[in-house]
Design a protein around this motif. Sequence first.
Motif, PDB file in Angstrom:
ATOM      1  N   PRO A 385      45.047   6.430  38.911  1.00 51.22           N
ATOM      2  CA  PRO A 385      44.279   7.442  39.653  1.00 51.22           C
ATOM      3  C   PRO A 385      44.933   8.822  39.604  1.00 51.22           C
ATOM      4  O   PRO A 385      46.167   8.918  39.616  1.00 51.22           O
ATOM      5  CB  PRO A 385      44.278   6.894  41.085  1.00 51.22           C
ATOM      6  CG  PRO A 385      45.447   5.986  41.160  1.00 51.22           C
ATOM      7  CD  PRO A 385      45.648   5.415  39.782  1.00 51.22           C
ATOM      8  N   GLY A 386      44.114   9.843  39.565  1.00 51.22           N
ATOM      9  CA  GLY A 386      44.610  11.225  39.548  1.00 51.22           C
ATOM     10  C   GLY A 386      45.625  11.500  40.662  1.00 51.22           C
ATOM     11  O   GLY A 386      46.683  12.084  40.407  1.00 51.22           O
ATOM     12  N   PRO A 387      45.354  11.098  41.920  1.00 49.07           N
ATOM     13  CA  PRO A 387      46.323  11.369  42.989  1.00 49.07           C
ATOM     14  C   PRO A 387      47.558  10.466  42.924  1.00 49.07           C
ATOM     15  O   PRO A 387      48.430  10.543  43.784  1.00 49.07           O
ATOM     16  CB  PRO A 387      45.530  11.089  44.271  1.00 49.07           C
ATOM     17  CG  PRO A 387      44.114  10.919  43.859  1.00 49.07           C
ATOM     18  CD  PRO A 387      44.101  10.520  42.431  1.00 49.07           C
ATOM     19  N   GLN A 455      43.777  -3.221  35.309  1.00 44.43           N
ATOM     20  CA  GLN A 455      44.594  -2.259  36.030  1.00 44.43           C
ATOM     21  C   GLN A 455      45.509  -3.022  36.978  1.00 44.43           C
ATOM     22  O   GLN A 455      45.122  -4.073  37.484  1.00 44.43           O
ATOM     23  CB  GLN A 455      43.668  -1.353  36.829  1.00 44.43           C
ATOM     24  CG  GLN A 455      44.322  -0.147  37.421  1.00 44.43           C
ATOM     25  CD  GLN A 455      43.296   0.819  37.992  1.00 44.43           C
ATOM     26  OE1 GLN A 455      42.093   0.610  37.870  1.00 44.43           O
ATOM     27  NE2 GLN A 455      43.764   1.874  38.613  1.00 44.43           N
ATOM     28  N   ALA A 489      35.445  -0.757  36.132  1.00 39.99           N
ATOM     29  CA  ALA A 489      35.949  -0.372  37.459  1.00 39.99           C
ATOM     30  C   ALA A 489      34.860  -0.287  38.533  1.00 39.99           C
ATOM     31  O   ALA A 489      35.156  -0.028  39.690  1.00 39.99           O
ATOM     32  CB  ALA A 489      36.750   0.931  37.424  1.00 39.99           C
ATOM     33  N   LYS A 526      36.219  -6.490  44.167  1.00 45.22           N
ATOM     34  CA  LYS A 526      35.407  -5.292  44.418  1.00 45.22           C
ATOM     35  C   LYS A 526      33.992  -5.556  43.937  1.00 45.22           C
ATOM     36  O   LYS A 526      33.834  -5.891  42.761  1.00 45.22           O
ATOM     37  CB  LYS A 526      35.999  -4.115  43.665  1.00 45.22           C
ATOM     38  CG  LYS A 526      35.118  -2.865  43.741  1.00 45.22           C
ATOM     39  CD  LYS A 526      35.650  -1.726  42.919  1.00 45.22           C
ATOM     40  CE  LYS A 526      34.723  -0.529  43.031  1.00 45.22           C
ATOM     41  NZ  LYS A 526      35.235   0.650  42.340  1.00 45.22           N
ATOM     42  N   THR A 530      37.992  -2.277  47.360  1.00 44.19           N
ATOM     43  CA  THR A 530      38.061  -1.381  46.203  1.00 44.19           C
ATOM     44  C   THR A 530      39.340  -1.721  45.448  1.00 44.19           C
ATOM     45  O   THR A 530      40.141  -2.527  45.913  1.00 44.19           O
ATOM     46  CB  THR A 530      38.090   0.097  46.640  1.00 44.19           C
ATOM     47  OG1 THR A 530      39.089   0.231  47.647  1.00 44.19           O
ATOM     48  CG2 THR A 530      36.756   0.553  47.163  1.00 44.19           C
ATOM     49  N   ILE A 531      39.503  -1.115  44.294  1.00 43.89           N
ATOM     50  CA  ILE A 531      40.712  -1.403  43.513  1.00 43.89           C
ATOM     51  C   ILE A 531      41.920  -0.785  44.218  1.00 43.89           C
ATOM     52  O   ILE A 531      42.906  -1.461  44.499  1.00 43.89           O
ATOM     53  CB  ILE A 531      40.568  -0.881  42.066  1.00 43.89           C
ATOM     54  CG1 ILE A 531      39.431  -1.634  41.357  1.00 43.89           C
ATOM     55  CG2 ILE A 531      41.889  -1.047  41.315  1.00 43.89           C
ATOM     56  CD1 ILE A 531      39.121  -1.151  39.945  1.00 43.89           C
ATOM     57  N   GLU A 532      41.835   0.497  44.520  1.00 47.20           N
ATOM     58  CA  GLU A 532      42.911   1.149  45.271  1.00 47.20           C
ATOM     59  C   GLU A 532      42.770   0.794  46.752  1.00 47.20           C
ATOM     60  O   GLU A 532      41.679   0.466  47.219  1.00 47.20           O
ATOM     61  CB  GLU A 532      42.824   2.680  45.110  1.00 47.20           C
ATOM     62  CG  GLU A 532      42.844   3.173  43.675  1.00 47.20           C
ATOM     63  CD  GLU A 532      44.134   2.868  42.941  1.00 47.20           C
ATOM     64  OE1 GLU A 532      45.149   2.536  43.592  1.00 47.20           O
ATOM     65  OE2 GLU A 532      44.134   2.952  41.701  1.00 47.20           O
TER      66      GLU A 532
END
Length: 534
Positions: A385-387, A455, A489, A526, A530-532
């Motif tokens: 993830p970007g963050p 992932q 995803a 999911k 969610t994944i994160e």
Amino acid sequence: MEKIIILDFGSQTTQLIGRRVRELDMFCEIVPYNKFPHDDPDVIGVILSGSPFSVYDERAFKVDLSNIRGRLPILGICYGAQFMAHTGGGKVEPAGSREYGRANLAAFDHDSPLLQGLDDHTQVWMSHGDTITQLPDHCHKIASTDKVEFAAYQFDNERVWGVQFHPEVFHTVQGTQLLKNFVVDICGGHQTWSPASFVETTVAELKEQIGNDRVILGLSGGVDSSVCAMLLHRAIGPNLTCIFVDHGLLRKNEFQNVMRDYEGLGLNVIGVDASEKFFRELEGVTEPERKRKIIGAGFIDVFNAEAQKITDAKWLAQGTIYPDRIESLSITGMVIKSHHNVGGLPEKMHLKLCEPLKWLFKDEVRRVGRQLGMPEHLITRHPFPGPGLAVRILGDITREKVRVLQEADDIFIQGLRDWKVKLSGEDARKVLAAGVPANMTNGEIEVSLYDQTWQAGVILLPIKSVGVMGDERTYERAVALRAVTSTDAMTADWAHLPYEFMAKVSNDIINKVKGVNRVCYDISSKPPATIEWE
Ligand code: XMP
């Protein structure tokens, strides 16, 4: 360039049809059901997708095919087949029980051009609530299963077919053969869309388009931006300047490793260590969306500041890929188009946008990367993830927490890379179909757990628990391991990792990572999770 048009009636598998056609080295475009490009002379055939609606539903998507029929071959899949049967005067009725899952073609017309090369009893995948109970006049059955009489049909003396099963899904074992029969033999496709031809034509186009201009590109370490950079590098060499921002929330040593990889590939990369800024701005922030906003805005600030130093830049390149741009149909029939955020830079610096991967699916991006000679570990890298680790540290973020998480994550990811498993039969086929590079020997393939998962990562939990180490009682952090399988995803299943592997990783983390005394495994899928975690 010759192409197949896939008319999207809203099915979840429409993109899969596109990917399967591309795997046949045929270019295709997915367009909403009512946006057929009538003026495009390159179209050589049309596929109608499935749909979440029944043909009787008021909301069902309807289209007038009269301008296409007679001119181009058509293949209707599931709803596409039922729609043509229904509008042609046949009967479509609710199936007694929902026809779902594996079936075998009990009988089929071996002379049908659509079914050439299929084996007797070949397995197909059904998924529909309605079924065709009567074909229109001037139409004949070409295949049936035990339960579904009109599994496939053709309009007499017309190049129009319907199949009620899904040739695009993995469980239809010879689905690719059927699609090949349609695309190549029936439509006359020349199968010239390949990674090699893509690289050749795209590099030539980029040279033409960009000339001697300077281009800026933001690298993330991910596959899309890396392949985009390599293509541009091949086209314009040193006129490409890449910017790679380190927000301090990457994996262990990732910034250095990725910089080394990029430099090894000959790219001109400016690496910016902006971690101080991000840690300062994130101090005390616990709310997930605020974390994302701070990181998103901070990223744009840092990138823009760096980009503005390149005063002669004329272009901003982005690794946007096809699924980011496909206009998808929502259940309400509205067309949704996802927009990507480029942070206002193009307007501010008067930059033109360059998106050389905009026609590629993810697996094609990987194939192009291989064609460009990129190292396999860059190509098969998991999404991240970007963050970064900010959304895997529940609660506030400190450098110390990031360090603990990086250590645990590194053990887990390295463990997944090192642990190899042998697969055969359907399991092997599934992994190969997902594009994992592996060679089949004696019916078996060997792949790492890393390549088998979509992932993976570790989450640092905001709790401490009691443990014992030697004679000492400990009160330390708990971490959760997360590994999922997925194709896009949008949905994901938790990866069924071997117990022996999890035992080893758990031991390694607790023994080597100071501050962690408990390891859990996340077994949620999911949806609804969610994944994160944030
Ligand atoms: P979820 O957690 O929604 O994630 O199941 C789906 C995929 O998206 C990634 N992800 C993100 N990627 N910025 C990103 O660039 C984000 O804020 C973000 N949140 C989730 C996630 O890692 C997974 O691949």
